[in-house]
Design an enzyme around this catalytic site. Structure first.
Site, PDB file in Angstrom:
ATOM      1  N   SER A  89      -9.371  -0.711   7.453  1.00 52.47           N
ATOM      2  CA  SER A  89      -8.970  -0.523   6.287  1.00 52.47           C
ATOM      3  C   SER A  89      -8.103  -1.827   5.469  1.00 52.47           C
ATOM      4  O   SER A  89      -8.224  -1.613   4.558  1.00 52.47           O
ATOM      5  CB  SER A  89      -8.106   0.521   6.176  1.00 52.47           C
ATOM      6  OG  SER A  89      -8.787   1.961   5.918  1.00 52.47           O
ATOM      7  N   SER A 115      -9.513   1.641   3.550  1.00 52.27           N
ATOM      8  CA  SER A 115      -8.928   2.433   2.247  1.00 52.27           C
ATOM      9  C   SER A 115      -7.718   1.766   1.474  1.00 52.27           C
ATOM     10  O   SER A 115      -7.388   1.985   0.643  1.00 52.27           O
ATOM     11  CB  SER A 115      -8.085   3.355   3.046  1.00 52.27           C
ATOM     12  OG  SER A 115      -7.150   2.840   4.084  1.00 52.27           O
ATOM     13  N   LYS A 127       1.033  -1.369  -0.109  1.00 54.11           N
ATOM     14  CA  LYS A 127      -0.020   0.094  -0.112  1.00 54.11           C
ATOM     15  C   LYS A 127       0.862   1.220   0.151  1.00 54.11           C
ATOM     16  O   LYS A 127       1.910   1.095   0.741  1.00 54.11           O
ATOM     17  CB  LYS A 127      -0.760  -0.105   1.291  1.00 54.11           C
ATOM     18  CG  LYS A 127      -2.189   1.077   1.280  1.00 54.11           C
ATOM     19  CD  LYS A 127      -2.720   1.043   2.583  1.00 54.11           C
ATOM     20  CE  LYS A 127      -3.727   1.798   2.679  1.00 54.11           C
ATOM     21  NZ  LYS A 127      -4.795   1.788   3.862  1.00 54.11           N
TER      22      LYS A 127
HETATM   23  N1  GLN Z   1     -12.694   3.714   6.960  1.00 52.21           N
HETATM   24  C1  GLN Z   1     -12.291   4.417   8.026  1.00 52.21           C
HETATM   25  C2  GLN Z   1     -11.984   5.607   8.238  1.00 52.21           C
HETATM   26  O1  GLN Z   1     -12.399   6.364   7.031  1.00 52.21           O
HETATM   27  C3  GLN Z   1     -10.979   3.446   8.414  1.00 52.21           C
HETATM   28  C4  GLN Z   1      -9.772   4.074   7.689  1.00 52.21           C
HETATM   29  C5  GLN Z   1      -8.639   3.108   7.994  1.00 52.21           C
HETATM   30  O2  GLN Z   1      -8.495   2.196   8.548  1.00 52.21           O
HETATM   31  N2  GLN Z   1      -7.557   3.620   7.692  1.00 52.21           N
HETATM   32  O3  GLN Z   1     -11.260   6.249   8.841  1.00 52.21           O
END
Ligand code: GLN
Length: 493
Positions: free
Chosen positions: A178, A154, A79
């Site tokens: 994420s 994400s 990532k």
């Molecule tokens: N969807 C969650 C957020 O927008 C988790 C994001 C993540 O784990 N980086 O913060």
């Protein structure tokens, strides 16, 4: 033979028996990416030279008769919030568009030492803020199972890469879900270890008290192998835990007889049947495997979204202050003075969601509101953690859905950030408590189009072994391809 469809263990077998070389396996992936990634758009950048050099090193060691490293020749995607020395690391943000990392993250270093071959950097929501990969500053990634839908986020690029056979395994980051949610959306396995289990050194910070690096794979064993390689204390990260790492992969026996599985009623109330039916079948399967199913309560669950979005935005507003046009990446060329330079750099460099979070977090931390929001959220975090600690007096693992909804259409939710936040309800709780969580496939939704559904398993702090054992036994018993309520198995039909 299709080298892109293999697991890490299968790659090991091929290398050992000299049926393939690491270079051939890497080349097969690069060729497949060239074709397939035009439509999936999982990668932001590729590093074929680095990949082939590493593959050659692996082959040379095999030719010299050295023992095979545990991840030898395994093609890997990383990532783009994780630093890779000499390669662009953008966090999918325009503000870091041309930023080249000066060092490798500890996780990447450990993987390459174990013989893994890094193919490239994957797309994500900007600075890992989002649940669909649509907040990328460059382009959205598409779900390989249905290109009109999101891969989750994400870490959507990493999940899509593994699902579309553009990598055997991948690294993602998980702050509030994420890794687990995109794993569920892309029908693969994704895991976040205990907070502190994996070093965060070289992970670009979003919310430091919640951030994790973790693996994606197409099998529980592959995820276990990657996790045990990257886990363990690192002097470069003061929050990494000096707790010994088990041999997770060797602990996968398939036997879960007598394991106590908690099912929290708060996670099932109001759950749609398109997700709930599969979760119920998954629980029935665990019961058939000899687990005892125990209803439990996690009473503070309702407060988790509010608590998470106050803490993560507060930490983000502080962490992202460093992007000022002076030290990193983009600087707005037109400005009148220093203040104007800061303002224009941040205005042009950050996307809408990142700005929203910086504003929310700055507000929550500002004097007069700090006690009402940030301090209160910290207290609620303690209560949520306590819920889990008490539950784990009675059960060994907890089973829940990963997401209340299946993968949605690209563009469907972009205008409603609150709806996007609310869908994180089942993943943010474990993040706040710091316990490990995994998402594994558990069949497809009963109605057409049949879409992937994920089951989540939590365990107590540092009990990754138990969590992986349950997930693996479930996989071995056919749980990944559970038939939907209609009786017909959409996966095999
Ligand atoms: N969807 C969650 C957020 O927008 C988790 C994001 C993540 O784990 N980086 O913060």
């Amino acid at each position: 033979m299709d080298f892109t469809a293999l697991t890490i263990s299968q790659i090991q077998e091929l290398l050992k028996s000299r049926q393939a070389t690491a270079v051939e396996i890497a080349e097969a992936h690069l060729a497949h990416i060239e074709q397939k990634d035009k439509e999936v758009r999982a990668y932001l950048s590729l590093c074929p030279e680095r990949a082939l050099e590493q593959a050659k090193r692996v082959d040379a060691k095999i030719a010299a008769g050295e023992a095979l490293a545990p991840l030898a020749g395994a093609p890997l995607a990383v990532k783009d919030v994780i630093l890779t020395r000499g390669l662009r690391t953008t966090c999918a943000s325009r503000i870091l568009e041309n930023f080249v990392a000066p060092y490798d993250a500890t996780a990447v270093e450990r993987l390459e030492q174990a013989g893994a071959v890094v193919l490239g950097k994957t797309n994500c929501d900007e600075f890992a803020m989002g649940s669909s990969t649509e907040n990328s500053g460059f382009y959205p990634t598409h779900n390989p199972h249905d290109l009109t839908r999101v891969p989750g986020g994400s870490s959507g690029g990493s999940a899509a890469a593994v699902a579309a056979h553009l990598a055997t395994a991948a690294l993602g980051s998980d702050t509030g879900g994420s890794i687990r949610q995109p794993a569920a959306f892309c029908d693969i396995v994704g895991m976040m270890g205990t907070y502190g289990r994996v070093s965060r050194y070289g992970l670009v910070a979003f919310a430091s008290s919640l951030d994790h690096i973790g693996p994606f794979g197409r099998s529980v064993r592959d995820v276990a192998l990657v996790l045990q390689t990257i886990a363990g204390h690192d002097p470069m990260d003061s929050t990494s835990a000096p707790v010994p790492v088990g041999d997770y992969a060797s602990a996968l026996t398939g036997n879960v007889r007598g394991v106590r599985v908690g099912v929290p009623n708060e996670y099932l109330k109001g759950l749609s049947s398109e997700i709930g039916d599969n979760i119920q079948k998954a629980i029935d399967l665990l019961s058939k495997l000899g687990c005892s199913i125990i209803p439990i309560s996690l009473p503070h669950t309702d407060y988790a979204i509010a608590c998470y979005y106050i803490i993560c935005t507060a930490e983000a507003s502080s962490n992202l202050a460093r992007y000022d046009g002076v030290r990193y990446g983009f600087r707005s060329p037109q400005h009148t003075d220093l203040q104007d330079m800061y303002r224009k750099t941040r205005d042009r460099g950050f996307g809408a969601e990142v700005k929203r979070r910086i504003m929310l977090g700055t507000y929550a931390l500002s004097s007069g509101y700090y006690d009402a929001y940030y301090l209160k959220a910290q207290k609620v975090r303690t209560l949520i953690t306590r819920d889990f600690v008490e539950a784990f007096d009675e059960v060994d693992v907890i089973v829940t859905p990963t997401s209340p909804i299946p993968p949605f259409k690209l563009g469907e939710r972009v205008d409603d950030p609150l709806q996007m936040y609310l869908a994180d309800i089942y993943t943010v709780t474990a993040s706040l408590a710091g316990i490990p969580g995994i998402s594994v496939p558990c069949g497809k939704t009963p109605s057409k189009p049949h879409l992937p559904v994920g089951m989540q398993v939590f365990a107590k702090h540092f009990d990754e072994t138990k969590l992986l054992q349950v997930a693996h036994a479930f996989e071995k018993a056919g749980g990944f391809k559970l038939a939907s309520a209609g009786g017909e198995n959409p996966v095999t039909a």
